[in-house]
Design a protein around this motif. Structure first.
Motif, PDB file in Angstrom:
ATOM      1  N   LEU A   1      82.420  48.021 108.259  1.00 25.78           N
ATOM      2  CA  LEU A   1      81.049  47.540 108.379  1.00 25.78           C
ATOM      3  C   LEU A   1      80.040  48.647 108.142  1.00 25.78           C
ATOM      4  O   LEU A   1      78.985  48.433 107.562  1.00 25.78           O
ATOM      5  CB  LEU A   1      80.831  46.932 109.766  1.00 25.78           C
ATOM      6  CG  LEU A   1      81.510  45.593 110.032  1.00 25.78           C
ATOM      7  CD1 LEU A   1      81.375  45.205 111.486  1.00 25.78           C
ATOM      8  CD2 LEU A   1      80.918  44.505 109.144  1.00 25.78           C
ATOM      9  N   ALA A   2      80.377  49.837 108.609  1.00 29.81           N
ATOM     10  CA  ALA A   2      79.415  50.936 108.564  1.00 29.81           C
ATOM     11  C   ALA A   2      79.308  51.578 107.190  1.00 29.81           C
ATOM     12  O   ALA A   2      78.236  52.034 106.791  1.00 29.81           O
ATOM     13  CB  ALA A   2      79.776  51.986 109.601  1.00 29.81           C
ATOM     14  N   LEU A   3      80.403  51.605 106.474  1.00 31.95           N
ATOM     15  CA  LEU A   3      80.424  52.370 105.226  1.00 31.95           C
ATOM     16  C   LEU A   3      79.307  52.045 104.231  1.00 31.95           C
ATOM     17  O   LEU A   3      78.623  52.949 103.763  1.00 31.95           O
ATOM     18  CB  LEU A   3      81.799  52.237 104.549  1.00 31.95           C
ATOM     19  CG  LEU A   3      82.058  53.246 103.435  1.00 31.95           C
ATOM     20  CD1 LEU A   3      81.957  54.653 103.994  1.00 31.95           C
ATOM     21  CD2 LEU A   3      83.434  53.053 102.827  1.00 31.95           C
ATOM     22  N   PRO A   4      79.094  50.776 103.896  1.00 28.39           N
ATOM     23  CA  PRO A   4      78.021  50.518 102.928  1.00 28.39           C
ATOM     24  C   PRO A   4      76.653  50.946 103.427  1.00 28.39           C
ATOM     25  O   PRO A   4      75.819  51.427 102.655  1.00 28.39           O
ATOM     26  CB  PRO A   4      78.086  49.003 102.716  1.00 28.39           C
ATOM     27  CG  PRO A   4      78.922  48.467 103.793  1.00 28.39           C
ATOM     28  CD  PRO A   4      79.778  49.544 104.305  1.00 28.39           C
ATOM     29  N   ILE A   5      76.435  50.799 104.736  1.00 25.82           N
ATOM     30  CA  ILE A   5      75.141  51.205 105.294  1.00 25.82           C
ATOM     31  C   ILE A   5      74.985  52.718 105.198  1.00 25.82           C
ATOM     32  O   ILE A   5      73.923  53.242 104.844  1.00 25.82           O
ATOM     33  CB  ILE A   5      75.022  50.730 106.760  1.00 25.82           C
ATOM     34  CG1 ILE A   5      75.136  49.210 106.811  1.00 25.82           C
ATOM     35  CG2 ILE A   5      73.706  51.188 107.362  1.00 25.82           C
ATOM     36  CD1 ILE A   5      75.180  48.634 108.189  1.00 25.82           C
ATOM     37  N   VAL A   6      76.078  53.434 105.507  1.00 26.04           N
ATOM     38  CA  VAL A   6      76.049  54.892 105.409  1.00 26.04           C
ATOM     39  C   VAL A   6      75.789  55.325 103.970  1.00 26.04           C
ATOM     40  O   VAL A   6      74.979  56.217 103.705  1.00 26.04           O
ATOM     41  CB  VAL A   6      77.376  55.497 105.921  1.00 26.04           C
ATOM     42  CG1 VAL A   6      77.492  56.952 105.511  1.00 26.04           C
ATOM     43  CG2 VAL A   6      77.482  55.353 107.424  1.00 26.04           C
ATOM     44  N   LEU A   7      76.455  54.665 103.028  1.00 29.78           N
ATOM     45  CA  LEU A   7      76.266  54.990 101.621  1.00 29.78           C
ATOM     46  C   LEU A   7      74.802  54.850 101.222  1.00 29.78           C
ATOM     47  O   LEU A   7      74.243  55.697 100.536  1.00 29.78           O
ATOM     48  CB  LEU A   7      77.118  54.065 100.742  1.00 29.78           C
ATOM     49  CG  LEU A   7      78.604  54.390 100.596  1.00 29.78           C
ATOM     50  CD1 LEU A   7      79.284  53.348  99.729  1.00 29.78           C
ATOM     51  CD2 LEU A   7      78.801  55.768  99.986  1.00 29.78           C
ATOM     52  N   VAL A   8      74.202  53.753 101.672  1.00 25.11           N
ATOM     53  CA  VAL A   8      72.815  53.495 101.301  1.00 25.11           C
ATOM     54  C   VAL A   8      71.876  54.499 101.954  1.00 25.11           C
ATOM     55  O   VAL A   8      70.897  54.942 101.354  1.00 25.11           O
ATOM     56  CB  VAL A   8      72.408  52.059 101.691  1.00 25.11           C
ATOM     57  CG1 VAL A   8      70.912  51.865 101.557  1.00 25.11           C
ATOM     58  CG2 VAL A   8      73.143  51.051 100.844  1.00 25.11           C
ATOM     59  N   LEU A   9      72.189  54.878 103.177  1.00 28.21           N
ATOM     60  CA  LEU A   9      71.280  55.763 103.899  1.00 28.21           C
ATOM     61  C   LEU A   9      71.514  57.237 103.617  1.00 28.21           C
ATOM     62  O   LEU A   9      70.740  58.078 104.043  1.00 28.21           O
ATOM     63  CB  LEU A   9      71.409  55.521 105.409  1.00 28.21           C
ATOM     64  CG  LEU A   9      70.875  54.181 105.895  1.00 28.21           C
ATOM     65  CD1 LEU A   9      71.048  54.052 107.401  1.00 28.21           C
ATOM     66  CD2 LEU A   9      69.404  54.014 105.540  1.00 28.21           C
TER      67      LEU A   9
END
Lengths: 122, 310
Positions: free
Chosen positions: B288-296
């Motif tokens: 769940l976190a990975l795409p958000i981390v990538l974007v941020l």
């Protein structure tokens, strides 16, 4: 509300028992032998049953006549058929305890059941 | 540019390889609730990544807002979060996001409409020809074939045929009831229904189909466990065997593992180790976190903070 459901059952049982075309008045008079019920109530119920497909309106010159759409047994069969078609569509409308087995699997399960228990510990 | 490649790659991975990999993890059946969460995370991240991938190509005014929200220098924000100068691509991307949302919504309406009409018909029929047995919301239907199921929804009920009542002993009957009640109280029809929506909205994503099948199985395991907790393994496996052996016969089960797998699972007394549970939980969060981390990440990159290369 539960009473209305109960009355719907009673009305259908009567219509099935009579096995002929009935009018609202026929049903009303029969119901009034055992309970207090108004004409409008019976009419509402029979229209509801018609909407649900359990009664069919018969066009008649005089009054509204109804007859049963099909037999009670047919509706019971419909419950089962309907329950399985939901599963077949891979839809989660109903949740079955077990899926339908193939004939081979059912045979294997029956064989398992017939085997005597090896350890009969309580 | 690199961000979209990373997100796109991640999206492809989660939509194809991940479901395949998850379906090979047999030990998920030992911790079905966490396994369910993992599958749900996988599906959510596919949809979420697709949306994010499109949004990072947002047109100028949207990227302005994103940059402002992250307190980045506008130019840096532009560079990372938008396709520079190509307003049309940006608008197309925005429209694509809306189409994505629309497709899901339409599928949701379709699936729930079909489901609801089926349930309403069942309820009407049961009210008419079913016989309530015992106390709460259990309806019997006169039929020799042993069948048990529940009708979820607001006026939920459990349905058993007279054949089922004959085939099961008291404990087995109670176990089946408990199993179905677990489905109802935990709203499993919504859990599986959500995956039905994804399959309906994106039929070309085979990962969703795989997910749906596995989630349906996990949900049965969760309900089995609930019944075992109250009535023991023997009652539940006994009920499984009897309803499977004497129930209606259908076409060859395409995906269902059937009764055997469930009984085997119940007889397997190995507990889910703490390591397994922790790993699954961590994997779920990571997915769940990975795409958000990538974007941020550009925002996290300290060089971008407050430094505007004008």
């Amino acid at each position: 509300m539960a009473q209305l459901g109960e009355l719907e059952r009673v009305v259908m049982e009567r219509v099935w028992a009579w096995n002929r075309e009935v009018s609202v008045r026929d049903v009303l008079e029969d119901l009034q032998r055992h309970r207090v019920v108004a004409y409008t109530t019976v009419m509402t119920i029979m229209h509801r049953l018609e909407r649900k497909g359990f009664l069919v309106r018969v066009s008649s010159a005089r009054t509204h006549m109804f007859r049963a759409a099909t037999t009670r047994e047919a509706h019971v069969a419909e419950v089962m058929a309907d329950a399985w078609s939901a599963a077949g569509d891979r839809q989660s409308a109903l949740m079955h305890f077990v899926d339908r087995m193939s004939a081979a699997e059912a045979r294997q399960l029956r064989a398992l059941l017939e085997k005597p228990k090896r350890n009969s510990r309580p | 540019m690199r961000l979209s490649v990373l997100l796109g790659g991640y999206l492809l991975l989660m939509a194809t390889a991940a479901p395949w990999a998850l379906s090979r993890i047999k030990s998920l059946s030992r911790t079905p609730r966490l396994g369910l969460a993992l599958w749900q995370a996988c599906a959510a991240t596919v949809v979420g990544s697709a949306a994010l991938l499109l949004l990072v190509k947002a047109p100028d005014n949207v990227s302005h807002r994103i940059a402002a929200a992250l307190e980045l220098c506008v130019h840096t924000g532009h560079r990372v979060y938008s396709v520079s100068g190509r307003g049309i691509v940006g608008s197309v991307a925005l429209i694509a996001v809306l189409l994505l949302a629309a497709r899901i919504s339409i599928a949701a309406f379709r699936v729930s409409h079909a489901s609801l009409s089926r349930r309403f018909r069942q309820r009407d029929l049961l009210a008419l020809v079913g016989s309530p047995i015992a106390h709460e919301r259990v309806v019997m239907i006169e039929d020799a074939t042993p069948v048990a199921y529940c009708v979820p929804g607001r006026k939920s009920c459990v349905v058993m045929t007279s054949g089922a009542l004959e085939a099961l002993d008291n404990r087995q009957f109670a176990a089946v009831l408990e199993h179905e009640r677990a489905h109802l109280s935990e709203r499993h029809h919504l859990v599986v229904g959500a995956f039905d929506v994804l399959v309906s909205a994106f039929p070309f994503v085979t990962g969703f189909r795989l997910a749906r099948d596995h989630v349906a199985r996990l949900v049965e395991m969760i309900a089995d466990d609930a019944a075992v907790r109250r009535f023991g393994t023997e009652a539940v496996s006994g009920a499984l065997l009897r309803l499977g052996a004497f129930g209606p016969v259908g076409l060859l089960n395409a995906g269902g593992p059937g009764v055997f797998a469930r009984v085997e699972r119940l007889l397997d007394t190995r507990r889910a180790s703490t390591l397994l549970q922790t790993s699954v939980a961590m994997l779920t969060l990571a997915i769940l976190a990975l795409p958000i981390v990538l974007v941020l990440m550009p925002a996290i990159n300290p060089a971008a903070h407050g430094f505007c290369p004008l």
